[in-house]
Design an enzyme around this catalytic site. Structure first.
Site, mmCIF file in Angstrom:
data_model
loop_
_atom_site.group_PDB
_atom_site.id
_atom_site.type_symbol
_atom_site.label_atom_id
_atom_site.label_comp_id
_atom_site.label_asym_id
_atom_site.label_seq_id
_atom_site.Cartn_x
_atom_site.Cartn_y
_atom_site.Cartn_z
ATOM 1 N N TYR A 33 0.831 -1.200 0.000
ATOM 2 C CA TYR A 33 0.000 0.000 0.000
ATOM 3 C C TYR A 33 0.859 1.241 0.000
ATOM 4 O O TYR A 33 2.078 1.182 0.213
ATOM 5 C CB TYR A 33 -0.958 -0.013 1.197
ATOM 6 C CG TYR A 33 -0.310 0.295 2.542
ATOM 7 C CD1 TYR A 33 0.539 -0.624 3.153
ATOM 8 C CD2 TYR A 33 -0.544 1.511 3.190
ATOM 9 C CE1 TYR A 33 1.123 -0.340 4.379
ATOM 10 C CE2 TYR A 33 0.035 1.792 4.412
ATOM 11 C CZ TYR A 33 0.872 0.868 5.001
ATOM 12 O OH TYR A 33 1.463 1.156 6.204
ATOM 13 N N LYS A 149 6.577 -2.018 1.928
ATOM 14 C CA LYS A 149 5.382 -1.447 2.565
ATOM 15 C C LYS A 149 4.196 -2.382 2.371
ATOM 16 O O LYS A 149 3.306 -2.138 1.551
ATOM 17 C CB LYS A 149 5.108 -0.047 2.002
ATOM 18 C CG LYS A 149 4.178 0.790 2.875
ATOM 19 C CD LYS A 149 4.196 2.240 2.468
ATOM 20 C CE LYS A 149 3.131 3.063 3.157
ATOM 21 N NZ LYS A 149 3.263 3.142 4.605
ATOM 22 N N LEU A 207 11.185 1.207 7.286
ATOM 23 C CA LEU A 207 10.593 1.628 6.019
ATOM 24 C C LEU A 207 11.262 2.940 5.605
ATOM 25 O O LEU A 207 11.439 3.838 6.432
ATOM 26 C CB LEU A 207 9.085 1.847 6.190
ATOM 27 C CG LEU A 207 8.391 2.259 4.892
ATOM 28 C CD1 LEU A 207 8.268 1.076 3.942
ATOM 29 C CD2 LEU A 207 7.008 2.832 5.179
HETATM 30 N N1 PLP Z 1 7.441 3.609 9.097
HETATM 31 C C1 PLP Z 1 6.343 2.839 9.033
HETATM 32 C C2 PLP Z 1 6.357 1.481 9.669
HETATM 33 C C3 PLP Z 1 5.186 3.303 8.371
HETATM 34 O O1 PLP Z 1 4.088 2.517 8.309
HETATM 35 C C4 PLP Z 1 5.194 4.603 7.796
HETATM 36 C C5 PLP Z 1 4.010 5.117 7.120
HETATM 37 O O2 PLP Z 1 2.995 4.499 7.023
HETATM 38 C C6 PLP Z 1 6.355 5.377 7.904
HETATM 39 C C7 PLP Z 1 7.462 4.841 8.555
HETATM 40 C C8 PLP Z 1 6.416 6.750 7.327
HETATM 41 O O3 PLP Z 1 6.468 6.692 5.925
HETATM 42 P P1 PLP Z 1 5.923 7.863 5.016
HETATM 43 O O4 PLP Z 1 6.700 9.091 5.380
HETATM 44 O O5 PLP Z 1 6.219 7.404 3.633
HETATM 45 O O6 PLP Z 1 4.486 8.020 5.302
#
Ligand code: PLP
Length: 287
Positions: A33, A149, A207
């Site tokens: 996602y 993700k 991530l």
């Molecule tokens: N880390 C995790 C585990 C996440 O699920 C998310 C966002 O959903 C992030 C970090 C932050 O990522 P982003 O800045 O792309 O929203």
């Protein structure tokens, strides 16, 4: 005006939107996602989000459900049809619908695509940023491919709920060596006593947040030094500032960690200046 969702080729009322019970996302969390911020009528950092989607799909050998440009059109259309000026656009791609079997389905099973959008209140978010968030720490218990993700988020769900149950808003996963990985849905940052921004390297342990990447750009524009290295919970508790980043909240100050106040227990100026400069520097595509 009813909310509208895009589900496998059709725009339908959100309340009636549904996927098949043998969708592999539902059966196995076999899907990925993305969540993009929508701010002032623009989709923020769409290019980076779709680049990351491409990587997630290819790591899991899931085909694109449509061309990248068609997906961009669907995302913009869902935002427009829901009249979202500020909020989020969510997309999910799963390996598709097939009789339940762990191994991949036969070639020809098409990936399933859902796109939704939701409004949020920027004034409420700004108010939250003025107060800051409380976080707790929890032992890391996820698989080692959290750089993908995926919709498999059960440890993140349980960690967030654990935070909620003690009146905190986020949980940070911590490695056995005491270093902070990331939040349940956020990346983690600190500002050291000598004003350096520190965030964990985006290797396989976290991530690679899109907001994190853009905050690195924002920091450069503001003349702030960023150090990508691991840091411990103890260092975070003694930091001048701590904050978290995600598309859902941009930059959010953290004011307590496991009940210990960070500095004076109020949001720090670095976090707030990054938050204020973010929109101007991020990529914006009109919905
Ligand atoms: N880390 C995790 C585990 C996440 O699920 C998310 C966002 O959903 C992030 C970090 C932050 O990522 P982003 O800045 O792309 O929203």
């Amino acid at each position: 005006m009813p909310r509208i969702a895009y589900v496998n080729g059709r725009y339908i009322r959100h309340a009636q939107a549904a996927v098949h019970i043998e969708d592999r996302g539902y059966q196995f969390a076999d899907g990925v996602y993305e969540v993009c911020e929508v701010a002032r009528g623009y989709i923020v950092d769409m290019t980076r989000h779709l680049d990351r989607l491409n990587r997630s799909l290819s790591e899991l050998q899931i085909a694109w459900p449509m061309t990248r440009s068609a997906l961009q059109l669907v995302m913009r259309e869902v935002v427009r049809r829901n009249r979202v000026i500020n909020g989020l656009v969510y997309l999910q791609v799963t390996r598709g619908v097939a009789p339940r079997d762990h191994a991949f389905p036969a070639p020809g099973v098409k990936p399933a695509l859902v796109v939704t959008a939701k409004r949020s209140d920027p004034a409420a978010a700004a108010k939250k940023a003025e107060t800051g968030l409380a976080v707790i720490t929890v032992p890391e218990n996820r698989w080692d491919r959290v750089d993908i993700k995926t919709v498999g988020l059960l440890p993140n769900v349980l960690a967030r709920q654990q935070a909620r149950s003690v009146g905190a808003q986020e949980a940070w996963f911590v490695d056995p060596d005491g270093t902070v990985k990331e939040g349940a849905s956020t990346n983690v940052w600190i500002v050291t006593r000598d004003s350096r921004l520190v965030t964990r390297p985006a290797d396989h342990g976290i991530l690679r947040g899109i907001t994190r990447a853009t905050v690195i750009d924002v920091a450069a524009k503001l003349g702030l030094e960023v150090e990508e290295r691991a840091f411990s919970v103890a260092e975070a508790k003694q930091a001048r500032e701590a904050f978290i980043t995600a598309a859902t909240m941009v930059v959010m100050p953290v004011v307590t960690i496991d009940g210990t106040p960070v500095a004076n227990g109020h949001p720090g100026s670095v976090a707030l200046s990054l938050r204020h400069a973010f929109f101007d520097i991020a990529e914006k595509i009109k919905a």
